[in-house]
Design a protein around this motif. Structure first.
Motif, mmCIF file in Angstrom:
data_model
loop_
_atom_site.group_PDB
_atom_site.id
_atom_site.type_symbol
_atom_site.label_atom_id
_atom_site.label_comp_id
_atom_site.label_asym_id
_atom_site.label_seq_id
_atom_site.Cartn_x
_atom_site.Cartn_y
_atom_site.Cartn_z
ATOM 1 N N ARG A 60 -6.115 0.727 8.008
ATOM 2 C CA ARG A 60 -7.533 0.895 7.648
ATOM 3 C C ARG A 60 -7.710 0.834 6.128
ATOM 4 O O ARG A 60 -8.646 0.201 5.633
ATOM 5 C CB ARG A 60 -8.038 2.237 8.170
ATOM 6 N N LEU A 61 -6.818 1.510 5.400
ATOM 7 C CA LEU A 61 -6.928 1.490 3.943
ATOM 8 C C LEU A 61 -6.626 0.090 3.406
ATOM 9 O O LEU A 61 -7.299 -0.397 2.497
ATOM 10 C CB LEU A 61 -5.964 2.499 3.315
ATOM 11 N N ALA A 62 -5.628 -0.552 4.008
ATOM 12 C CA ALA A 62 -5.252 -1.892 3.532
ATOM 13 C C ALA A 62 -6.372 -2.903 3.795
ATOM 14 O O ALA A 62 -6.580 -3.841 3.020
ATOM 15 C CB ALA A 62 -3.961 -2.351 4.205
ATOM 16 N N MET A 63 -7.113 -2.700 4.881
ATOM 17 C CA MET A 63 -8.228 -3.611 5.173
ATOM 18 C C MET A 63 -9.263 -3.551 4.051
ATOM 19 O O MET A 63 -9.808 -4.568 3.626
ATOM 20 C CB MET A 63 -8.877 -3.245 6.514
ATOM 21 N N VAL A 64 -9.505 -2.338 3.574
ATOM 22 C CA VAL A 64 -10.477 -2.176 2.498
ATOM 23 C C VAL A 64 -9.908 -2.737 1.197
ATOM 24 O O VAL A 64 -10.566 -3.489 0.475
ATOM 25 C CB VAL A 64 -10.828 -0.682 2.311
ATOM 26 N N GLU A 68 -8.956 12.673 -3.099
ATOM 27 C CA GLU A 68 -9.954 11.964 -3.910
ATOM 28 C C GLU A 68 -9.252 11.225 -5.054
ATOM 29 O O GLU A 68 -9.611 10.095 -5.401
ATOM 30 C CB GLU A 68 -11.002 12.930 -4.444
ATOM 31 N N GLY A 69 -8.241 11.877 -5.621
ATOM 32 C CA GLY A 69 -7.446 11.223 -6.675
ATOM 33 C C GLY A 69 -6.747 9.987 -6.131
ATOM 34 O O GLY A 69 -6.690 8.938 -6.784
ATOM 35 N N LEU A 70 -6.249 10.104 -4.910
ATOM 36 C CA LEU A 70 -5.578 8.951 -4.282
ATOM 37 C C LEU A 70 -6.570 7.807 -4.081
ATOM 38 O O LEU A 70 -6.275 6.641 -4.371
ATOM 39 C CB LEU A 70 -4.961 9.379 -2.939
ATOM 40 N N ALA A 71 -7.763 8.163 -3.585
ATOM 41 C CA ALA A 71 -8.790 7.135 -3.354
ATOM 42 C C ALA A 71 -9.145 6.443 -4.668
ATOM 43 O O ALA A 71 -9.283 5.218 -4.728
ATOM 44 C CB ALA A 71 -10.027 7.766 -2.732
ATOM 45 N N ARG A 72 -9.254 7.233 -5.732
ATOM 46 C CA ARG A 72 -9.602 6.653 -7.033
ATOM 47 C C ARG A 72 -8.464 5.732 -7.501
ATOM 48 O O ARG A 72 -8.688 4.653 -8.018
ATOM 49 C CB ARG A 72 -9.829 7.789 -8.038
ATOM 50 N N HIS A 73 -7.234 6.178 -7.279
ATOM 51 C CA HIS A 73 -6.066 5.390 -7.671
ATOM 52 C C HIS A 73 -6.039 4.049 -6.928
ATOM 53 O O HIS A 73 -5.752 3.002 -7.508
ATOM 54 C CB HIS A 73 -4.808 6.205 -7.334
ATOM 55 N N LEU A 74 -6.397 4.090 -5.648
ATOM 56 C CA LEU A 74 -6.307 2.874 -4.845
ATOM 57 C C LEU A 74 -7.517 1.966 -5.015
ATOM 58 O O LEU A 74 -7.396 0.747 -5.117
ATOM 59 C CB LEU A 74 -6.172 3.223 -3.357
ATOM 60 N N PHE A 75 -8.698 2.571 -5.008
ATOM 61 C CA PHE A 75 -9.911 1.759 -4.886
ATOM 62 C C PHE A 75 -10.757 1.684 -6.138
ATOM 63 O O PHE A 75 -11.595 0.790 -6.241
ATOM 64 C CB PHE A 75 -10.812 2.306 -3.768
ATOM 65 N N GLY A 76 -10.599 2.647 -7.029
ATOM 66 C CA GLY A 76 -11.554 2.674 -8.125
ATOM 67 C C GLY A 76 -12.891 3.052 -7.557
ATOM 68 O O GLY A 76 -13.149 4.205 -7.262
ATOM 69 N N ASP A 77 -13.712 2.057 -7.250
ATOM 70 C CA ASP A 77 -15.074 2.336 -6.835
ATOM 71 C C ASP A 77 -15.322 1.924 -5.383
ATOM 72 O O ASP A 77 -15.277 0.751 -5.048
ATOM 73 C CB ASP A 77 -16.012 1.561 -7.757
ATOM 74 N N LEU A 83 0.833 -1.208 0.000
ATOM 75 C CA LEU A 83 0.000 0.000 0.000
ATOM 76 C C LEU A 83 0.868 1.259 0.000
ATOM 77 O O LEU A 83 0.611 2.193 -0.762
ATOM 78 C CB LEU A 83 -0.922 -0.017 1.227
ATOM 79 N N LYS A 84 1.868 1.292 0.847
ATOM 80 C CA LYS A 84 2.740 2.466 0.894
ATOM 81 C C LYS A 84 3.317 2.738 -0.497
ATOM 82 O O LYS A 84 3.286 3.875 -0.982
ATOM 83 C CB LYS A 84 3.889 2.239 1.889
ATOM 84 N N ASN A 85 3.782 1.682 -1.168
ATOM 85 C CA ASN A 85 4.389 1.889 -2.489
ATOM 86 C C ASN A 85 3.355 2.311 -3.525
ATOM 87 O O ASN A 85 3.667 3.086 -4.441
ATOM 88 C CB ASN A 85 5.150 0.628 -2.922
ATOM 89 N N LEU A 103 -4.433 -9.316 11.912
ATOM 90 C CA LEU A 103 -3.806 -10.138 10.879
ATOM 91 C C LEU A 103 -2.522 -9.519 10.324
ATOM 92 O O LEU A 103 -1.620 -10.231 9.883
ATOM 93 C CB LEU A 103 -4.802 -10.363 9.729
ATOM 94 N N PHE A 104 -2.442 -8.179 10.373
ATOM 95 C CA PHE A 104 -1.237 -7.539 9.834
ATOM 96 C C PHE A 104 0.028 -8.007 10.546
ATOM 97 O O PHE A 104 1.117 -7.934 10.018
ATOM 98 C CB PHE A 104 -1.355 -6.016 9.921
ATOM 99 N N TRP A 105 -0.150 -8.464 11.779
ATOM 100 C CA TRP A 105 1.012 -8.896 12.565
ATOM 101 C C TRP A 105 1.209 -10.399 12.525
ATOM 102 O O TRP A 105 2.082 -10.936 13.207
ATOM 103 C CB TRP A 105 0.835 -8.437 14.019
#
Ligand code: FA5
Ligand code: MG
Length: 507
Positions: free
Chosen positions: A378-382, A309-318, A178-180, A391-393
């Motif tokens: 939180r973002l990675a969970m989505v 918003e651009g970041l959200a679109r980049h990551l999630f699309g919809d 996600l960071k990358n 689970l991340f750990w």
């Protein structure tokens, strides 16, 4: 917006939420009043409640402050990377690796040196943690970070054990992926503009964590109930905003800072005492807002929302999301972005227009800026459909083997169907009671076997003037079946420690 979609949405939303438009192909909502997420927000709190809780006694400067409302972390490590947990050799010596910024990146060696001096004052080292990255390393001993007899320290071993693991720097861990992906978005949108920092020491001064970002002296986030204090003057950073001022003073005007952050907090699927944030900050000059025909604050606010918003679109699309007005001491106006996940609105980031005083104090007078702090878990969970923050750990290869460097589209396939086991505990509270302290005790005993701690009943006996709380503790391993004996032993220990440490009376 499609009126049908709008009315369906309205039915889902609590009163006070207004559908104001669609962006990112998604409804964007504005809410005039308070936040709606089930958990309360750390920095968003303006109000204070009375009563700091034992067992961690605050330093005298905090003794009279009023505190906390109830508020609101794996993997196969990249095999060629850091271990996910410290090796047994490390554990027995208490030595851990940590990353920090090197001189070449942003010149934090001075900070590290002064920091080490600070720690030297704290305690003689015995077991030691090695803090290193990018060619430099430093060591921190357990005794420097965990000192049970020192009332100005409230860091437990469970938390010390997480320092230096740097999940966000593992290319095949969901947080590293996600960071990358966020880096790629900023590199594509603003080529060569944003400076990236991801290995700063997590132990920072109270000044950097709170004062430099204008957190009032009596703000709840400073409470020993909410923050891990190493000494009266140093904390485990509770947000990456702790690095804003220093990076501005270094002359950086566009930067992203990623790191592990630490908070005494609630226990549930989306809260963990150690998690990861990415901070972003962009400064605007007078020429920029004049060229845009706007005032500086309006330009920063507009660019902030456009960028996120651009970041959200980049990551999630919809995905469904909404903006919520909020309060942070360091921004005005301030917003939170929430995403609809597992049937609930989940807050994923806080942001806003940086307070002028922060810019003026740190060499950027005459400018404006936007800043954000997002929760990577939180973002990675989505993104990856990860249902539980623990689970991340996880070191379980059934989790870690599912993620590959650079692959954003992976959906996690659950491997754990083990049922939870619930145990209730009821007690009469005292004025000093804080839920975070209860959670800290439960986490200290059950570790990641505790899934959730929820207040299920509360009443006050008018004659006695006493208030009773009943908490339901859900025990569940993500990896195996727990036996009755095991859970009963954990619960017995919880009861014993809660009674001895929290000044409550068991019922
Ligand atoms: C902050 O930490 C602010 N420093 C963010 C900020 C930066 C605002 C710059 C304005 C300008 P907050 O406490 O809301 O805000 O946390 C930010 C995000 O961290 C949350 O939205 C959430 O995604 C994540 N987060 C907070 N607490 C936890 C937790 N216990 N476990 C996992 N993620 C968490
Ligand atoms: Mg928040």
């Amino acid at each position: 917006m499609n009126p049908l979609r709008s009315s369906v949405l309205s039915a889902l939303l609590p009163p006070g939420v207004v559908v104001v438009g669609t962006r990112v192909g998604l409804p964007v909502l504005a809410m005039a009043t308070l936040r709606l997420s089930s958990s309360s927000s750390f920095f968003a709190y303006q109000q204070q409640k009375v009563g700091l809780t034992a067992p961690q006694r605050p330093p005298s400067s905090f003794a009279s402050t009023s505190p906390p409302p109830p508020l609101v972390v794996c993997s196969i490590p990249d095999r060629h990377h850091l271990p996910l947990s410290h090796s047994s050799a490390e554990a027995s010596s208490g030595r851990i690796s940590l990353g920090f910024c090197t001189r070449q990146s942003v010149g934090f060696c001075t900070r590290q040196q002064s920091w080490n001096r600070n720690l030297a004052v704290v305690a003689a080292a015995a077991s030691v943690t090695e803090v290193g990255g990018g060619g430099s390393s430093s060591t921190i001993s357990r005794e420097e970070v965990v000192r049970e007899d020192d009332p100005t320290n409230n860091v437990p071993d469970t938390v010390f054990g997480k320092i230096g693991l740097q999940l966000h720097n593992r290319k095949s861990h969901p947080l590293g992926i996600l960071k990358n992906a966020i880096y790629s978005y900023f590199d594509e949108t603003f080529p060569g503009v944003f400076h990236k920092v991801d290995n700063l020491l997590p132990i920072v001064s109270v000044k950097a964590n709170f004062d430099d970002v204008l957190t009032p002296p009596d703000h709840v986030s400073r409470s020993y109930n909410d923050t891990y204090y190493v000494t009266a003057d140093t904390v485990l950073r509770c947000h990456t905003s702790a690095h804003q001022a220093e990076l501005l003073r270094q002359g950086l005007t566009h930067f992203l800072v990623t790191g592990d952050v630490y908070r005494r907090d609630a226990i549930d699927a989306t809260h963990y005492p150690v998690f990861h944030q990415m901070e972003g900050l962009r400064v605007f000059t007078q020429q920029e807002w004049e060229a845009a025909g706007m005032d500086g604050t309006a330009l920063a606010a507009q660019e902030l929302k456009k960028t996120l918003e651009g970041l959200a679109r980049h990551l999630f699309g919809d995905v469904q999301m909404r903006w919520v007005d909020t309060y942070f001491p360091f921004t005005d106006p301030s917003y939170e972005l929430e995403i609809f996940f597992q049937g609930k609105w989940m807050e994923v980031l806080g942001c806003g227009v940086t307070e002028q005083q922060i810019l003026c104090n740190n060499g950027c007078a005459g400018t404006t800026a936007w800043a954000f702090g997002l929760g990577l878990e939180r973002l990675a969970m989505v993104l990856f459909d990860i249902p539980d923050i623990r689970l991340f750990w996880s070191n379980d290869s059934r989790f870690t083997s599912q993620f590959k460097s650079g692959q954003l589209g992976t959906k996690f396939k659950s491997f754990s169907k083990y049922p939870p086991c619930y145990k209730d505990i009821s007690f009469w509270i005292s004025d000093e009671f804080s839920e975070n302290n209860l959670c800290e005790i439960v986490r200290g005993i059950a570790g990641d076997l505790v899934e959730e701690v929820v207040l299920i009943d509360e009443f006050t006996n008018p004659k006695k003037g006493k208030t009773s709380h009943c908490y339901r503790i859900a025990y569940r391993s993500m990896e195996r079946s727990l036996t009755d004996d095991e859970i009963n032993a954990l619960q017995a220990e919880v009861r014993q420690q809660v009674e001895s440490k929290l000044k409550i009376t068991l019922r």
